[in-house]
Design a protein around this motif. Structure first.
Motif, PDB file in Angstrom:
ATOM      1  N   MET A   1       0.837  -1.189   0.000  1.00 42.36           N
ATOM      2  CA  MET A   1       0.000   0.000   0.000  1.00 42.36           C
ATOM      3  C   MET A   1       0.880   1.251   0.000  1.00 42.36           C
ATOM      4  SD  MET A   1      -2.687   1.316   2.842  1.00 42.36           S
ATOM      5  CE  MET A   1      -1.440   2.265   3.674  1.00 42.36           C
TER       6      MET A   1
ATOM      7  N   LYS B   1      -2.135  -2.753  -4.246  1.00 45.47           N
ATOM      8  CA  LYS B   1      -1.715  -3.629  -5.344  1.00 45.47           C
ATOM      9  C   LYS B   1      -2.215  -5.043  -5.080  1.00 45.47           C
ATOM     10  CE  LYS B   1       2.508  -5.250  -7.557  1.00 45.47           C
ATOM     11  NZ  LYS B   1       3.951  -5.039  -7.659  1.00 45.47           N
TER      12      LYS B   1
ATOM     13  N   GLN C   1       6.314  -8.141  -5.610  1.00 49.09           N
ATOM     14  CA  GLN C   1       6.818  -7.154  -4.648  1.00 49.09           C
ATOM     15  C   GLN C   1       5.766  -6.093  -4.350  1.00 49.09           C
ATOM     16  OE1 GLN C   1      10.448  -5.604  -6.266  1.00 49.09           O
ATOM     17  NE2 GLN C   1      11.659  -7.355  -5.607  1.00 49.09           N
ATOM     18  N   GLY C   2       5.535  -5.860  -3.098  1.00 50.70           N
ATOM     19  CA  GLY C   2       4.625  -4.796  -2.691  1.00 50.70           C
ATOM     20  C   GLY C   2       3.156  -5.158  -2.805  1.00 50.70           C
TER      21      GLY C   2
ATOM     22  N   ASP D   1      -0.535  -6.300  -1.857  1.00 58.15           N
ATOM     23  CA  ASP D   1      -1.338  -6.245  -0.632  1.00 58.15           C
ATOM     24  C   ASP D   1      -2.275  -7.439  -0.530  1.00 58.15           C
ATOM     25  OD1 ASP D   1      -0.464  -3.608   0.352  1.00 58.15           O
ATOM     26  OD2 ASP D   1      -1.305  -2.937  -1.550  1.00 58.15           O
TER      27      ASP D   1
ATOM     28  N   ALA E   1       6.717  -1.610  -8.751  1.00 62.21           N
ATOM     29  CA  ALA E   1       5.742  -2.188  -7.838  1.00 62.21           C
ATOM     30  C   ALA E   1       4.316  -1.818  -8.227  1.00 62.21           C
ATOM     31  CB  ALA E   1       6.040  -1.745  -6.423  1.00 62.21           C
ATOM     32  N   TYR E   2       4.071  -0.573  -8.625  1.00 60.31           N
ATOM     33  CA  TYR E   2       2.712  -0.169  -8.976  1.00 60.31           C
ATOM     34  C   TYR E   2       2.551   0.124 -10.467  1.00 60.31           C
ATOM     35  CZ  TYR E   2       2.083   0.140  -3.993  1.00 60.31           C
ATOM     36  OH  TYR E   2       2.005  -0.180  -2.673  1.00 60.31           O
TER      37      TYR E   2
END
Lengths: 225, 474
Positions: free
Chosen positions: A1, A13, A93-94, A96, B8-9
Motif C-alpha cells: 500500500m 496492489k 513485490q509490494g 497487498d 511495484a505499482y
C-alpha cells in the motif's frame, strides 16, 4: 500500500497468481469488461506473440470514496510459465493481496500445487511470511469436463483459511466475487496494519459499494486461449 | 511522493518521461495543418513539450504597439499558467475577442499536463470588441478590424471536438509509451534479478566445489599415508617369503614351496597396486618428476616385446613389435615410457583370447597443439599459427581382442573405472593402469587416444613429441 497525502491517494496492489494457462489474464479481461468505463483504466497486456503473458497484465481502477481519499487499485497478473520465476517475484513485490487462480481440471492438480508452493517461496524470498499475505483462491474453468466437483472443493476449502471461489472466467462468472473477496481480504489486513478507518475514515464497504455499483450487466467475455 | 517510475505499482507521474517530443510535435503539426489552429502541449510542471503556432495578423499588429505588446504577452503567459481543474476544459479569453481552449491531459485518472489550443475567434463574434480598441491609444480601428478578420473562426462545439480528438490521440501515445516503458523496466529488472539469482547459485556452487577440492586433498593425503604404511610390512612379507623360497630357513616340501610362491607372487601384485596408487596420487598432485633422456623408441618396443613374450607364448598369442626406419630418437623418461607401453601391451594381452594377435608399432608422426587444447582452436582463429605440427613418435598397441562399446571409450581413462564393473567380472585389475598411463603421457606433453570396436579389437595410440618443451621439466 502506498499513500500520497498531497494527492489524497491511496494505492493498493493486488496480484493474480497461479499456474500457466489457469486464466489469470482472462480474469482481468473479465473485470475490465464487467466494470463501467468510469474509473477504469486501460487493460495493459505485456504478452508474447502466442498470447502467453511475458511480464504481466495491469488493470488500474480508481475508486473515489466518501472520505475524500481516492483509492487506486492496481491489478496485476504474473506470468505462469515456470521459466519466468524472477518476473513473478518482481511483480509480487509490494502486493497487498493475492488471488490464486487454480485450474479446476483434475489432471492440473500438480500444476496448481507447484504454483502455490512457488508463491509461498517467492513471498518468503521477498521477505514476506506467507501466512501474513491475504490470499483468496479461485477454482477456474468450471465449464470444462474432468473437473473437481463443487462438493470436493467445498470440503477442501473448509479445511483451509482462504476464501475460495468457483469461476468460469471466460464467461465472466465468479470473477467479480473473487475480486471483491480479494479486496475484502486485503482490506482486513491493511486495516489491521494501518487503521485506515481511524486515520482516513476509509472502510472496505466504501470501496466495495462503489465497485458493485459499477458492475455492468454480465457480458460474455471472449475466449482467451 | 510516488517515484517517477515504480515497478511495484507500474505508475507514471510525469508526462515528459513518456512523451517523445519529436513525435508529439509531428502530431501537433498535423493538427495545425488540418484545423489551422495553434497548439501548445505543456506538462503539469509547466514544461513546454511541443508548440506549433503561427502569429496571427492581429497579434502581429498589436505587438507593434507598446501597450498592445504588454497586453498580448500578459494574455499568453496567463493562458500558459492556467491549469484546468476537475478534468474540464477551460476557456481563456484574449482582449482581441479570441479565446484559448485549455484541455487537460488525463492519464490513468491523473492530470499530467494540458493542451493549449488557440487563439481562435468564436464563430459568434461579429464585431471588433471594445477591449481590442482600447488596448492602446494608438490603435487604428480599421486595421484592427481587418487583421482580426484574418483570425481563424471556429464554432465552440467544433473546438471542443478538436480538443477531445487531440486528447484521445495523446492518450494512445501515452498508453503506448507507458507500455514500452514498463516493458523495458521489467526487462531490465528481470535481467538484474536473474543475474543476482545466478550469482547466488554460483557462490553456492563455488562453496560446494571448494569443499570437494578439500575432500579430494584429504583423499590424496590418506592414500599417500595408507600406501606408505601398507608398503612397509608388505616388503617384509615379500622379503621373508623369498628367503623361505631360497631355502635359507631349511628345505621346503614341494607343497610348502608352492604355498610360499603364492604368498610371494600375491604380495608382489599387491605391491604393484600400491605403487600404482602412489603414482596416481603423485600425478594428481603434480609431484611426479620425469627424468628425461634421449631414447630410441624402436629399442623400447622391442624390449617390451621380449619381456611380454613368455606370457604371450603361454597363451599362443602372436606378439609383434614393428617400426619404420624413420622413427627418431625422442626425449622421454625411459622408466615411465616403458611403464606406459608395458601397461597398454599387458592390457592388450589380457583382453585378447588365446591364439589372438597383439602388435606394438612405432612410427614417425606429427603432434598438433590442437590435439591437446581444442578449446583454443574451435573457431579456427589463428590456425596459421596454432596448427603448426611438431615432430613426434606414435606408438600404437593393437589387439584383436574383445573390444569395447563406443559409449565406454570416454570413461576408460578415469581412475578406478572398469568397463565391467560387476563383482563377478572376468578380468582383474584396480582400474588405475590407463589413468596413470594417460597422466604420464600428458606429463610428456603427449597425447593418448583409443579406437575400439566391440568384438573386433582395440588400438591405443600414444603420441609423444620428439623433444620436451623444457628438457628439465617433469
Amino acid at each position: 500500500m502506498q499513500v500520497d497525502f498531497q494527492a489524497r491517494e491511496l494505492t493498493i496492489k493486488l496480484v493474480y497468481y497461479g499456474p500457466a494457462l489457469s486464466g489469470k489474464t482472462t480474469n482481468l479481461q473479465a473485470i475490465h469488461r464487467l466494470l463501467t468505463p468510469e474509473g477504469r483504466g486501460r487493460l495493459m497486456t505485456l504478452e508474447t506473440r502466442d498470447d502467453r503473458t511475458l511480464f504481466f497484465d495491469l488493470l488500474p481502477l480508481t475508486v473515489n470514496t466518501e472520505s475524500g481519499l481516492t483509492v487506486r487499485i492496481k491489478l496485476f497478473t504474473v506470468p505462469g510459465q515456470v521459466i519466468h520465476n524472477s518476473t513473478r517475484r518482481l511483480v509480487l513485490q509490494g502486493a497487498d493481496g493475492v488471488a490464486f487462480i487454480a485450474d479446476s481440471q483434475v489432471n492440473e492438480v500438480r500444476a496448481n500445487q507447484a504454483a502455490y508452493k512457488d508463491l509461498r517461496k517467492n513471498l518468503r524470498e521477498n521477505g514476506i511470511e506467507p501466512s501474513s499475505m491475504p490470499v483468496v483462491i479461485q477454482y477456474n474453468k468450471r465449464d470444462l469436463p474432468n473437473i473437481r466437483s463443487d462438493e470436493e472443493i467445498e470440503r477442501m476449502a473448509s479445511m483451509g483459511h482462504e476464501r475460495t471461489y468457483l469461476a468460469t472466467a471466460t464467461h465472466g462468472t465468479g470473477v467479480m466475487e473473487t475480486f471483491m473477496g480479494l479486496i475484502e481480504a486485503a482490506w482486513e489486513n491493511l486495516e489491521q496494519q494501518h487503521s485506515l478507518d481511524q486515520r482516513f475514515g476509509l472502510r472496505a464497504e466504501h470501496v466495495l459499494q462503489n465497485l458493485s455499483e459499477r458492475i455492468s450487466e454480465a457480458v460474455e467475455v471472449a475466449d482467451h486461449g | 511522493m510516488v517515484e517517477s517510475m515504480d515497478i511495484a505499482y507500474g505508475e507514471i507521474t510525469q508526462l515528459e518521461e513518456l512523451i517523445d517530443r519529436d513525435s508529439l510535435r509531428e502530431v501537433c503539426r498535423s493538427f495545425f495543418e488540418l484545423f489551422g489552429l495553434s497548439i501548445r502541449v505543456l506538462s503539469s510542471r509547466g514544461v513546454l513539450l511541443a508548440s506549433v503556432h503561427e502569429e496571427r495578423s492581429v497579434c502581429q499588429y498589436v505587438n507593434t504597439l507598446s501597450h498592445g505588446r504588454v497586453a498580448c504577452s500578459h494574455t499568453v503567459t496567463q493562458a500558459q499558467l492556467r491549469t484546468p481543474e476537475g478534468g474540464e476544459t477551460v476557456v481563456h479569453p484574449c482582449f482581441t475577442g479570441a479565446i484559448y481552449h485549455i484541455v487537460p491531459i488525463i492519464y490513468d485518472q491523473r492530470q499530467l499536463g494540458r493542451i493549449i489550443i488557440g487563439p481562435f475567434l468564436p464563430a459568434d463574434v461579429t464585431s471588433v470588441p471594445e477591449s481590442l480598441l482600447k488596448v492602446d491609444p494608438k490603435i487604428d480601428p480599421e486595421k484592427a478590424r481587418l487583421t482580426l478578420a484574418e483570425m481563424p473562426r471556429v464554432r465552440e462545439q467544433t473546438a471542443v471536438r478538436i480538443g477531445a480528438h487531440l486528447r484521445g490521440v495523446l492518450d494512445l501515445i501515452l498508453f503506448s509509451g507507458h507500455k514500452a516503458q514498463l516493458t523495458s523496466t521489467m526487462h531490465l529488472a528481470t535481467v538484474r534479478e536473474n543475474y543476482r539469482e545466478l550469482g547466488e547459485k554460483n557462490t553456492r556452487l563455488q562453496e560446494a566445489f571448494d569443499k570437494l577440492k578439500e575432500l579430494d586433498r584429504l583423499k590424496s593425503n590418506f592414500l599417500a599415508t595408507v600406501s606408505h604404511e601398507l608398503r612397509t610390512p608388505l616388503t617384509s612379507i615379500i622379503g621373508y617369503s623369498e628367503m623361505l623360497e631360497a631355502g635359507i630357513a631349511g628345505e621346503l616340501s614341494t607343497e610348502q614351496a608352492g604355498f610360499v610362491e603364492t604368498i610371494r607372487s600375491k604380495g608382489e601384485l599387491l605391491l604393484q597396486l600400491i605403487s600404482s596408487l602412489l603414482d596416481l596420487n603423485k600425478l594428481e598432485r603434480g609431484q611426479l618428476r620425469l627424468n628425461t633422456e634421449l631414447i630410441d623408441p624402436r629399442a623400447l618396443v622391442s624390449e617390451i616385446r621380449e619381456t611380454l613374450l613368455p606370457e604371450a607364448e603361454k597363451r599362443k598369442i602372436k606378439l609383434d613389435a614393428l617400426w619404420s626406419d624413420d622413427v627418431p630418437m625422442i626425449q622421454a623418461d625411459p622408466v615411465r615410457l616403458r611403464q606406459i607401453i608395458t601397461n597398454l601391451a599387458s592390457n592388450a594381452l589380457k583382453f585378447t583370447p588365446n591364439r589372438g594377435q597383439v602388435q606394438i608399432t612405432a612410427r614417425l608422426a606429427e603432434l598438433h597443439l590442437a590435439d591437446n587444447d581444442n578449446d583454443d582452436l574451435d573457431d579456427g582463429l589463428g590456425a596459421a599459427l596454432m596448427m603448426a605440427p611438431e615432430r613426434a613418435v606414435e606408438i600404437a598397441v593393437n589387439d584383436n581382442g574383445i573390444g569395447m562399446e563406443q559409449s565406454e571409450l570416454p570413461k576408460i581413462f578415469d581412475a578406478f573405472y572398469q568397463v565391467d564393473g560387476s563383482s563377478t567380472r572376468e578380468y582383474g585389475g584396480a582400474g588405475l593402469g590407463l589413468s596413470i598411463a594417460k597422466s604420464l603421457v600428458e606429463a610428456h606433453h603427449g597425447k593418448i587416444r583409443v579406437e575400439s570396436e566391440l568384438g573386433q579389437g582395440t588400438t591405443f595410440y600414444v603420441v609423444l613429441p620428439e623433444t620436451q618443451p623444457d628438457s628439465a621439466a617433469g
